[in-house]
Design a protein around this motif. Structure first.
Motif, mmCIF file in Angstrom:
data_model
loop_
_atom_site.group_PDB
_atom_site.id
_atom_site.type_symbol
_atom_site.label_atom_id
_atom_site.label_comp_id
_atom_site.label_asym_id
_atom_site.label_seq_id
_atom_site.Cartn_x
_atom_site.Cartn_y
_atom_site.Cartn_z
ATOM 1 N N LEU A 1 -6.390 -10.727 3.879
ATOM 2 C CA LEU A 1 -6.261 -8.826 4.583
ATOM 3 C C LEU A 1 -4.417 -8.697 5.304
ATOM 4 O O LEU A 1 -4.034 -8.207 4.278
ATOM 5 C CB LEU A 1 -7.090 -9.676 5.861
ATOM 6 C CG LEU A 1 -8.062 -9.172 5.627
ATOM 7 C CD1 LEU A 1 -9.096 -8.901 6.765
ATOM 8 C CD2 LEU A 1 -8.826 -7.986 4.453
ATOM 9 N N LEU A 2 -4.462 -9.912 5.315
ATOM 10 C CA LEU A 2 -2.960 -9.572 5.879
ATOM 11 C C LEU A 2 -1.708 -9.480 4.243
ATOM 12 O O LEU A 2 -0.902 -9.062 4.244
ATOM 13 C CB LEU A 2 -1.896 -11.473 6.038
ATOM 14 C CG LEU A 2 -0.416 -11.068 6.448
ATOM 15 C CD1 LEU A 2 -0.460 -9.962 7.768
ATOM 16 C CD2 LEU A 2 -0.352 -12.080 7.803
ATOM 17 N N TRP A 3 -1.597 -10.440 3.573
ATOM 18 C CA TRP A 3 -2.005 -10.084 2.136
ATOM 19 C C TRP A 3 -1.203 -8.859 1.677
ATOM 20 O O TRP A 3 -0.621 -8.383 1.133
ATOM 21 C CB TRP A 3 -1.550 -11.208 1.212
ATOM 22 C CG TRP A 3 -1.554 -10.872 0.204
ATOM 23 C CD1 TRP A 3 -0.177 -12.701 -0.876
ATOM 24 C CD2 TRP A 3 -1.272 -11.006 -1.624
ATOM 25 N NE1 TRP A 3 0.327 -12.047 -1.966
ATOM 26 C CE2 TRP A 3 -0.712 -10.863 -2.356
ATOM 27 C CE3 TRP A 3 -2.212 -9.960 -1.941
ATOM 28 C CZ2 TRP A 3 -0.414 -10.347 -3.161
ATOM 29 C CZ3 TRP A 3 -2.349 -9.035 -2.744
ATOM 30 C CH2 TRP A 3 -1.485 -9.516 -4.056
ATOM 31 N N THR A 4 -2.559 -8.707 1.604
ATOM 32 C CA THR A 4 -3.058 -7.445 0.943
ATOM 33 C C THR A 4 -2.304 -6.330 1.775
ATOM 34 O O THR A 4 -1.832 -5.448 0.742
ATOM 35 C CB THR A 4 -4.625 -7.077 0.958
ATOM 36 O OG1 THR A 4 -5.581 -7.610 0.587
ATOM 37 C CG2 THR A 4 -5.336 -6.221 0.348
ATOM 38 N N ASN A 5 -2.959 -5.446 3.240
ATOM 39 C CA ASN A 5 -1.587 -5.049 3.402
ATOM 40 C C ASN A 5 -0.428 -4.694 3.585
ATOM 41 O O ASN A 5 0.161 -3.785 2.875
ATOM 42 C CB ASN A 5 -1.924 -5.252 5.059
ATOM 43 C CG ASN A 5 -3.721 -4.498 5.809
ATOM 44 O OD1 ASN A 5 -3.632 -3.225 5.247
ATOM 45 N ND2 ASN A 5 -4.597 -5.403 5.263
ATOM 46 N N LEU A 6 0.197 -5.960 3.760
ATOM 47 C CA LEU A 6 1.685 -6.306 3.801
ATOM 48 C C LEU A 6 2.052 -5.501 1.695
ATOM 49 O O LEU A 6 2.918 -4.811 1.877
ATOM 50 C CB LEU A 6 2.260 -7.367 3.214
ATOM 51 C CG LEU A 6 2.104 -8.045 5.074
ATOM 52 C CD1 LEU A 6 2.549 -9.800 4.492
ATOM 53 C CD2 LEU A 6 3.503 -7.328 5.668
ATOM 54 N N VAL A 7 1.207 -6.049 1.074
ATOM 55 C CA VAL A 7 1.578 -5.897 -0.813
ATOM 56 C C VAL A 7 0.858 -3.807 -0.937
ATOM 57 O O VAL A 7 2.149 -3.657 -1.268
ATOM 58 C CB VAL A 7 0.534 -6.583 -1.703
ATOM 59 C CG1 VAL A 7 0.393 -5.224 -3.127
ATOM 60 C CG2 VAL A 7 0.920 -7.878 -2.125
ATOM 61 N N LEU A 8 0.396 -3.334 0.061
ATOM 62 C CA LEU A 8 0.286 -2.099 -0.583
ATOM 63 C C LEU A 8 0.900 -0.991 0.529
ATOM 64 O O LEU A 8 1.851 -0.546 -0.062
ATOM 65 C CB LEU A 8 -1.374 -1.789 -0.029
ATOM 66 C CG LEU A 8 -2.336 -2.408 -0.789
ATOM 67 C CD1 LEU A 8 -3.954 -2.030 0.012
ATOM 68 C CD2 LEU A 8 -2.115 -1.798 -1.880
ATOM 69 N N ILE A 9 1.043 -2.133 1.766
ATOM 70 C CA ILE A 9 2.868 -0.687 2.295
ATOM 71 C C ILE A 9 3.554 -0.919 2.317
ATOM 72 O O ILE A 9 4.318 -0.313 1.434
ATOM 73 C CB ILE A 9 2.680 -1.729 3.635
ATOM 74 C CG1 ILE A 9 1.036 -1.249 4.810
ATOM 75 C CG2 ILE A 9 3.705 -0.721 4.436
ATOM 76 C CD1 ILE A 9 0.858 -1.649 6.003
ATOM 77 N N LEU A 10 4.183 -1.912 1.885
ATOM 78 C CA LEU A 10 5.691 -2.199 1.138
ATOM 79 C C LEU A 10 5.738 -1.471 -0.360
ATOM 80 O O LEU A 10 7.053 -0.964 -0.352
ATOM 81 C CB LEU A 10 6.367 -4.112 0.995
ATOM 82 C CG LEU A 10 5.636 -4.035 2.084
ATOM 83 C CD1 LEU A 10 6.542 -6.251 2.181
ATOM 84 C CD2 LEU A 10 7.092 -3.711 2.969
ATOM 85 N N SER A 11 4.559 -2.168 -1.056
ATOM 86 C CA SER A 11 4.489 -1.699 -2.326
ATOM 87 C C SER A 11 4.442 -0.123 -2.219
ATOM 88 O O SER A 11 5.197 1.100 -2.863
ATOM 89 C CB SER A 11 3.588 -1.757 -3.419
ATOM 90 O OG SER A 11 3.703 -3.068 -2.962
ATOM 91 N N PHE A 12 3.866 0.902 -1.118
ATOM 92 C CA PHE A 12 3.958 2.253 -1.137
ATOM 93 C C PHE A 12 5.126 2.749 -0.582
ATOM 94 O O PHE A 12 6.271 3.573 -1.592
ATOM 95 C CB PHE A 12 2.718 2.513 -0.076
ATOM 96 C CG PHE A 12 2.728 4.232 0.526
ATOM 97 C CD1 PHE A 12 2.920 5.163 -0.584
ATOM 98 C CD2 PHE A 12 3.642 4.698 1.404
ATOM 99 C CE1 PHE A 12 3.552 5.949 -0.288
ATOM 100 C CE2 PHE A 12 3.932 5.911 1.886
ATOM 101 C CZ PHE A 12 3.616 7.104 1.044
ATOM 102 N N LEU A 13 5.842 1.958 0.017
ATOM 103 C CA LEU A 13 7.130 2.269 0.499
ATOM 104 C C LEU A 13 8.364 2.436 -0.991
ATOM 105 O O LEU A 13 9.231 3.154 -0.564
ATOM 106 C CB LEU A 13 7.444 1.417 1.890
ATOM 107 C CG LEU A 13 7.108 1.379 2.910
ATOM 108 C CD1 LEU A 13 7.961 0.376 3.612
ATOM 109 C CD2 LEU A 13 7.167 3.357 3.514
#
Length: 249
Positions: free
Chosen positions: A11-23
């Motif tokens: 879940l941490l990996w998923t959230n980090l990827v989605l948030i940083l990728s959106f940024l």
């Protein structure tokens, strides 16, 4: 490492990827809204494809598993059967595209995508490189991690959905697609993810998966809605063949 900790890390990996990728695409989003940004912000979009791989490397460094993880990406040598599978996959995509052109009388479909042999070489090389960066994270890291604890089916579904969500900023911001188009691409991406995941399970080599990823991006050039139908048929056929051979996904 216990099950609970693994789930939290996924879940941490998923959230980090989605948030940083959106940024990475956020500055472009602001520009489209007429908001001035610093010039360096416009270059962040080029980091988009690297974010999942970088976070995967960080997670493996944290647990001192980098060497072991790298080995799992290439745990088996590239087999002749794997190359044949890629050739068949590319042939299906190109044949379908040719048939589509003949039916609708569209003669410029290939020319508009590949105006010269050099364009084919450059495009394929670039797409293979970007596919490799993506695959070491999505199939090489995330799919492997979930499969080990939750099984292959859950891993295929989770990675397929999250991978499709990850593409949304690119479709919506960079390509300015409408909701209906994004929905079709969303379905297409999940189908591709299922097939790539099955290939990774079968051949256990990220190079074959990356090559197949590149083939999807270069050989399947008909409109997305038709490619969804074609990939759906390929997926069903692949599952039937796998089950017949006793390789249950």
């Amino acid at each position: 490492m216990n099950m609970k900790k693994l789930n939290i890390e996924v879940l941490l990996w998923t959230n980090l990827v989605l948030i940083l990728s959106f940024l990475c695409y956020f500055p472009m989003f602001l520009e489209q809204k007429g908001i001035h940004i610093f010039r360096i912000g416009s270059y962040l979009k080029y980091l988009f494809v690297t974010i999942p791989a970088l976070i995967s490397i960080f997670f493996n460094l944290k647990h001192k598993h980098l060497k072991k993880w790298f080995y799992t990406l290439f745990s088996e040598k590239v087999k002749f059967q794997a190359i044949i599978s890629c050739i068949i996959l590319g042939s299906i995509g190109l044949s379908f595209s040719i048939i589509y052109c003949l039916i609708i009388g569209e003669n410029d479909l290939f020319k508009s995508n590949y105006p010269s042999v050099l364009a084919v070489v450059i495009n394929c090389s670039y797409l293979f490189f970007t596919a490799l960066i993506e695959e070491i994270a999505w199939r090489g890291f995330l799919l492997n991690k979930i499969s080990a604890e939750k099984g292959k089916k859950i891993a295929l579904v989770y990675v397929g959905v999250v991978w499709a969500i990850w593409h949304i900023p690119m479709w919506a911001i960079r390509n300015s697609l409408e909701f209906r188009e994004i929905l079709i691409y969303f379905i297409l991406t999940i189908l591709i993810s299922f097939i790539l995941g099955m290939l990774f399970y079968k051949y256990k080599n990220i190079l074959i998966v990356s090559l197949s990823h590149m083939i999807f991006n270069t050989c399947f050039i008909t409109p997305v809605k038709y490619n969804c139908i074609l990939l759906g048929c390929i997926l069903i056929l692949s599952i039937l063949i796998s089950n017949k051979k006793g390789v249950i996904i």
